[in-house]
Write a protein that holds these residues in place. Structure first.
Motif, PDB file in Angstrom:
ATOM      1  N   GLY A  69       0.804  -1.223   0.000  1.00 27.46           N
ATOM      2  CA  GLY A  69       0.000   0.000   0.000  1.00 27.46           C
ATOM      3  C   GLY A  69       0.836   1.272   0.000  1.00 27.46           C
ATOM      4  O   GLY A  69       0.566   2.217  -0.744  1.00 27.46           O
ATOM      5  N   LYS A  70       1.881   1.280   0.830  1.00 27.40           N
ATOM      6  CA  LYS A  70       2.720   2.467   0.950  1.00 27.40           C
ATOM      7  C   LYS A  70       3.436   2.763  -0.369  1.00 27.40           C
ATOM      8  O   LYS A  70       3.624   3.921  -0.736  1.00 27.40           O
ATOM      9  CB  LYS A  70       3.760   2.205   2.047  1.00 27.40           C
ATOM     10  N   ALA A  83      -2.948  -1.000 -14.123  1.00 27.80           N
ATOM     11  CA  ALA A  83      -4.403  -1.223 -14.191  1.00 27.80           C
ATOM     12  C   ALA A  83      -4.922  -0.908 -15.595  1.00 27.80           C
ATOM     13  O   ALA A  83      -5.748  -1.646 -16.149  1.00 27.80           O
ATOM     14  CB  ALA A  83      -5.108  -0.361 -13.152  1.00 27.80           C
ATOM     15  N   ALA A  84      -4.405   0.177 -16.196  1.00 27.30           N
ATOM     16  CA  ALA A  84      -4.869   0.561 -17.538  1.00 27.30           C
ATOM     17  C   ALA A  84      -4.471  -0.488 -18.574  1.00 27.30           C
ATOM     18  O   ALA A  84      -5.152  -0.642 -19.589  1.00 27.30           O
ATOM     19  CB  ALA A  84      -4.274   1.920 -17.924  1.00 27.30           C
ATOM     20  N   ASP A  85      -3.392  -1.221 -18.315  1.00 28.66           N
ATOM     21  CA  ASP A  85      -2.971  -2.288 -19.232  1.00 28.66           C
ATOM     22  C   ASP A  85      -3.798  -3.565 -19.049  1.00 28.66           C
ATOM     23  O   ASP A  85      -3.538  -4.569 -19.719  1.00 28.66           O
ATOM     24  CB  ASP A  85      -1.484  -2.635 -19.006  1.00 28.66           C
ATOM     25  N   LEU A  91      -3.829  -6.600  -3.057  1.00 30.03           N
ATOM     26  CA  LEU A  91      -3.161  -6.144  -1.830  1.00 30.03           C
ATOM     27  C   LEU A  91      -1.903  -6.963  -1.527  1.00 30.03           C
ATOM     28  O   LEU A  91      -1.843  -8.149  -1.831  1.00 30.03           O
ATOM     29  CB  LEU A  91      -4.090  -6.314  -0.626  1.00 30.03           C
ATOM     30  N   HIS A  92      -0.954  -6.322  -0.903  1.00 29.70           N
ATOM     31  CA  HIS A  92       0.231  -7.025  -0.401  1.00 29.70           C
ATOM     32  C   HIS A  92       0.655  -6.339   0.900  1.00 29.70           C
ATOM     33  O   HIS A  92       1.816  -5.980   1.067  1.00 29.70           O
ATOM     34  CB  HIS A  92       1.331  -6.996  -1.465  1.00 29.70           C
ATOM     35  N   THR A  93      -0.280  -6.145   1.782  1.00 30.83           N
ATOM     36  CA  THR A  93      -0.112  -5.461   3.079  1.00 30.83           C
ATOM     37  C   THR A  93       0.188  -3.970   2.887  1.00 30.83           C
ATOM     38  O   THR A  93       0.408  -3.518   1.777  1.00 30.83           O
ATOM     39  CB  THR A  93       0.999  -6.056   3.983  1.00 30.83           C
ATOM     40  N   VAL A 115      -6.611  -1.299   1.302  1.00 31.31           N
ATOM     41  CA  VAL A 115      -7.779  -1.310   0.402  1.00 31.31           C
ATOM     42  C   VAL A 115      -8.131   0.126   0.032  1.00 31.31           C
ATOM     43  O   VAL A 115      -8.371   0.454  -1.134  1.00 31.31           O
ATOM     44  CB  VAL A 115      -9.001  -2.000   1.075  1.00 31.31           C
ATOM     45  N   GLU A 116      -8.128   0.992   1.045  1.00 31.16           N
ATOM     46  CA  GLU A 116      -8.498   2.398   0.844  1.00 31.16           C
ATOM     47  C   GLU A 116      -7.572   3.075  -0.187  1.00 31.16           C
ATOM     48  O   GLU A 116      -8.038   3.739  -1.116  1.00 31.16           O
ATOM     49  CB  GLU A 116      -8.374   3.105   2.186  1.00 31.16           C
ATOM     50  N   VAL A 117      -6.268   2.880  -0.010  1.00 32.05           N
ATOM     51  CA  VAL A 117      -5.313   3.546  -0.910  1.00 32.05           C
ATOM     52  C   VAL A 117      -5.405   2.984  -2.330  1.00 32.05           C
ATOM     53  O   VAL A 117      -5.458   3.737  -3.306  1.00 32.05           O
ATOM     54  CB  VAL A 117      -3.872   3.436  -0.359  1.00 32.05           C
ATOM     55  N   LEU A 118      -5.449   1.658  -2.467  1.00 31.81           N
ATOM     56  CA  LEU A 118      -5.509   1.083  -3.821  1.00 31.81           C
ATOM     57  C   LEU A 118      -6.808   1.476  -4.510  1.00 31.81           C
ATOM     58  O   LEU A 118      -6.824   1.747  -5.715  1.00 31.81           O
ATOM     59  CB  LEU A 118      -5.365  -0.441  -3.777  1.00 31.81           C
ATOM     60  N   THR A 119      -7.897   1.539  -3.754  1.00 29.87           N
ATOM     61  CA  THR A 119      -9.182   1.945  -4.348  1.00 29.87           C
ATOM     62  C   THR A 119      -9.104   3.404  -4.801  1.00 29.87           C
ATOM     63  O   THR A 119      -9.589   3.749  -5.883  1.00 29.87           O
ATOM     64  CB  THR A 119     -10.329   1.761  -3.329  1.00 29.87           C
ATOM     65  N   ALA A 120      -8.479   4.231  -3.979  1.00 31.33           N
ATOM     66  CA  ALA A 120      -8.360   5.647  -4.343  1.00 31.33           C
ATOM     67  C   ALA A 120      -7.492   5.822  -5.586  1.00 31.33           C
ATOM     68  O   ALA A 120      -7.776   6.650  -6.446  1.00 31.33           O
ATOM     69  CB  ALA A 120      -7.767   6.434  -3.174  1.00 31.33           C
ATOM     70  N   VAL A 121      -6.449   5.008  -5.709  1.00 37.45           N
ATOM     71  CA  VAL A 121      -5.520   5.154  -6.843  1.00 37.45           C
ATOM     72  C   VAL A 121      -6.139   4.648  -8.143  1.00 37.45           C
ATOM     73  O   VAL A 121      -6.006   5.283  -9.192  1.00 37.45           O
ATOM     74  CB  VAL A 121      -4.190   4.411  -6.546  1.00 37.45           C
ATOM     75  N   THR A 122      -6.810   3.496  -8.090  1.00 34.09           N
ATOM     76  CA  THR A 122      -7.297   2.887  -9.344  1.00 34.09           C
ATOM     77  C   THR A 122      -8.789   3.107  -9.581  1.00 34.09           C
ATOM     78  O   THR A 122      -9.269   2.901 -10.694  1.00 34.09           O
ATOM     79  CB  THR A 122      -7.073   1.357  -9.347  1.00 34.09           C
TER      80      THR A 122
END
Ligand SMILES: [Zn+2]
Length: 266
Positions: A69-70, A83-85, A91-93, A115-122
């Motif tokens: 996440g970091k 993601a666009a590809d 997740l991987h912690t 989850v929050e960060v990956l959802t915000a990014v993608t």
């Protein structure tokens, strides 16, 4: 009655290319904090990720990127590029700390934050999780089930996925089996094989799995398999699998959804 097909579309076997983007945080778990020799090697992660994205794009095959996440927060453009590809982002912690050193409440918080960060990014909520170094506890999978995740890749319990329902009232988790022998860390860090030797070892695995109908879930790292020579091991394996013509090269979420559907039809 005919037995349900193991894999969709007449495929005999399945291959999942999962790539763990650890950044500096993976090595920070294994090494002394002053060990710049090892920590600095991971500075190659973004370059390696770009090479792996080019390789996958050239071959036209999908993969699953398990992003710390970091690291995703620090380099969101690369996550969006993957993601666009058409690759899955999982997740991987949060910072690659071992769950064996965390309480269940800390594990939950770690997953929720990721989850929050990956959802915000993608813009898409992730559905799968691989724990750092496969260090999970008795509670980890129950928490993942409660958070509504679909798949995990922690337990090398065989050559096929299996379902796990710690809480019988909630939908099951699908376990996809990893292996330290399908991990580039084993081939290129703990020992240094030639790319050809690593390819040949993986090819022998895939041949046996193809005879038996099993699944191979690779665990790769951009600072390892994204290096110039080692990237050829993956390229050769992908070419080999494509030439066989009956290997389903699938993202982890596709594999997990198929396994659920198959179980529901049984
Ligand atoms: Zn990792």
């Amino acid at each position: 009655m005919e037995e349900a097909a193991l894999w969709p579309g007449g495929h005999r076997s399945a291959l999942c290319i999962s790539i763990d983007v650890d950044g500096i945080y993976g090595e920070a778990n294994y090494r002394d904090p002053d060990d710049r020799y090892w920590l600095s090697q991971t500075a190659y992660d973004p370059s390696g990720t770009q090479r792996l994205l080019r390789l996958l794009g050239d071959s036209g095959v999908p993969a699953t990127f398990c992003w710390v996440g970091k690291v995703a927060e620090e380099n969101p453009d690369l996550v969006r590029h993957a993601a666009a590809d058409g690759h899955e982002i999982a997740l991987h912690t949060w910072d690659h700390r071992y769950y064996t050193r965390m309480t269940p409440a800390e594990q939950r918080e770690d997953m929720e934050r990721s989850v929050e960060v990956l959802t915000a990014v993608t813009g898409v909520p992730p559905v799968g999780h691989k724990t750092a170094g496969w260090r999970y506890t008795r509670e980890t999978h129950a928490i993942e089930q409660e958070l509504g995740l679909l798949w995990v890749m922690d337990v090398p319990g065989g050559d096929l996925p299996f379902l796990d329902q710690p809480n019988p009232g909630l939908p099951p988790l699908v376990h996809l089996p990893p292996s330290r022998w399908y991990d580039d860390y084993t081939s290129f860090v703990e020992q240094v094989l030639t790319p050809q030797a690593a390819f040949e070892a993986w090819r022998d695995d895939l041949d046996v799995l193809r005879d038996e109908g099993g699944a191979m879930c690779l665990t790769l790292h951009p600072f390892v398999s994204g290096r110039p020579g080692p990237s050829r091991a993956l390229a050769r394996l992908v070419d080999y699998a494509i030439d066989l013509g009956d290997i389903w090269i699938a993202r982890a979420d596709w594999m997990a959804r198929w396994w659920l559907e198959r179980a529901a039809d049984a």
